[in-house]
Design an enzyme around this catalytic site. Structure first.
Site, short mmCIF file in Angstrom:
data_model
loop_
_atom_site.label_atom_id
_atom_site.label_comp_id
_atom_site.label_asym_id
_atom_site.label_seq_id
_atom_site.Cartn_x
_atom_site.Cartn_y
_atom_site.Cartn_z
N GLY A 104 42.65 44.39 42.19
CA GLY A 104 41.33 45.00 42.13
C GLY A 104 40.68 45.11 43.49
CD GLU A 326 37.56 34.14 39.95
OE1 GLU A 326 37.94 33.34 40.80
OE2 GLU A 326 37.11 35.26 40.22
#
Length: 441
Positions: A104, A326
């Site tokens: 990302g 995360e």
């Protein structure tokens, strides 16, 4: 959902036969390393990165910057080791083709850099990268003056027609699906002719600590940044145009990657020391100290690092993880082994990460005998007696480490494609078995 049929290798997750007692040197932060690479590449003078993370995501970032003309020399510097990178800024140029993998940070941070290059920069990546949202960056760059061809998809693959400069100025962006949209624009903002004013217009903003990390790192190289926290408007960040300084930066250990090792202490009732844990940091992983303490452990931050100790009991937790999404896979793994139910909230955006992490965690834990249900914005986990089986990873590094955590307490867990951990945590299997010792604990 199905696992990638090409990745059929299975790794028997080590089962702990006693309490762990280990010191684990966690490699450098991916988030810090990749931000530092971008800022160093945009600086007006050379800079140093010490203890950078060498993983798939960071090597993809380094190779991408090299393709645009930036010099990145490894293994030079006063200590002459491979743990030092020297970054030599240069005139950004194309043509170039960038492989983003499934990173990302690479797919979102580099299109603004490419808009400053002289020439065409083409971006492509893994099949999963085509499914990850990118329209926030693409649309914002067009407003700021960039030419981008994406055939109207709002995703990869795409081509940025760099003009050597970018006007910049004010722009609105909906960063509800990823805070990286904001960070991407801020990182290159000092090099835009008018700087940049990013106004987030979405209903939610996940992973706000990562934006704070971006702001702190910008300020450390001389950028002037106005933020909501510094008295500015809510959801507005302004970066003034100006030269960036080359710095000598030592990269902190990746605190999110410390999660499975701290979890091992919690799950086995042992203790783990992570050296060089920072006393002040913008890394979201620092919140593990609070979360895992609530789940049954205790921690002490000393001059040597963080020592985390398990009590032998694991408690369920009701927690909002919107700022630290995360960490969800590892927390879910621990929660599946707890003595009471858990509810993990605020993480609907995880459906758009490396894989749909909420669906993947539900399926894989349940196939080992668990009782996990998806909610609108997270997971509800009711602990059950688990059994062995294959834990699929969907090419997602945090799924692999979540499976390894469960394997500590459950015999017969096999991790499919544990090599995917190389995305951010090289040599994870060796670190894991080293922590456990030759006798399993």
């Amino acid at each position: 959902m199905t696992a990638n049929p090409a990745d059929t290798s299975l790794w028997p997750a080590p089962h702990a036969t006693g309490a762990v007692d280990a010191t684990v040197h966690v490699p450098g932060s991916k988030s810090v390393t990749n931000r530092a690479l971008v800022l160093s590449a945009l600086a007006s003078e050379p800079g140093w990165l010490r203890r950078p993370l060498r993983s798939r995501d960071t090597l993809l970032m380094a190779d991408a910057l090299r393709a645009m003309g930036v010099g990145i020399e490894e293994g030079v510097g006063p200590n002459g080791t491979g743990e030092t990178w020297r970054v030599l800024p240069a005139g950004l140029r194309g043509p170039a083709t960038i492989d983003v993998g499934n990173a990302g940070t690479v797919m979102r941070f580099l299109p603004p850099v490419a808009a400053l290059a002289d020439g065409e920069i083409h971006f492509d990546g893994d099949p999963r990268s085509y499914e990850r949202p990118l329209s926030g960056v693409i649309d914002a760059l067009r407003v700021l003056g960039a030419r981008i061809d994406d055939d109207g998809r709002g995703t990869l693959p795409l081509t940025v027609h760099g003009g050597g400069a970018l006007d910049g100025g004010p722009v609105e962006v909906d960063a509800s699906t990823s805070s990286q949209f904001v960070s991407a624009l801020l990182l290159s903002g000092p090099r835009f002719n008018q700087g940049v004013e990013v106004r987030h217009i979405g209903a939610t903003l996940p992973s706000l600590p990562h934006i704070r990390m971006t702001v702190d790192m910008l300020r450390s190289v001389g950028a002037q940044v106005d933020t909501p926290e510094s008295g500015g408007e809510p959801n507005v960040w302004r970066v003034t145009p100006g030269a960036l300084l080359g710095r000598d930066l030592t990269v902190e250990p990746d605190l999110s990657n410390a999660q499975p090792f701290l979890a091992a202490a919690l799950v086995t009732g042992g203790k783990v020391l992570v050296p060089d844990w920072p006393t002040r940091t913008t890394q979201p992983g620092d919140r593990l100290r609070e979360i895992f303490t609530e789940m049954g452990g205790s921690c002490q931050l000393t001059e040597y690092g963080l020592q985390f100790t398990g009590s032998g009991a694991i408690h369920g937790i009701d927690v909002d993880l919107s700022d630290v999404g995360e960490l969800t896979p590892g927390i879910a793994a621990v929660a599946a082994l707890a003595d009471s139910p858990s509810t993990l909230r605020g993480v609907a955006h995880l459906r758009l990460h490396e894989t749909d992490r909420l669906a993947a965690l539900t399926k894989e834990i349940n196939e080992l005998g668990g009782d996990v249900t998806e909610t609108a914005d997270g997971l509800h986990i009711r602990p059950r007696a688990l059994h062995g089986g294959i834990f699929h990873t969907y090419e997602d590094h945090r799924m692999a480490t979540a499976g390894a955590i469960i394997g500590l307490a459950v015999e017969g867990v096999q991790i499919e494609n544990v090599a995917t951990t190389a995305k951010t945590l090289p040599d994870f299997p060796d670190l894991w078995t080293g922590m456990l010792g030759s006798d399993g604990a």
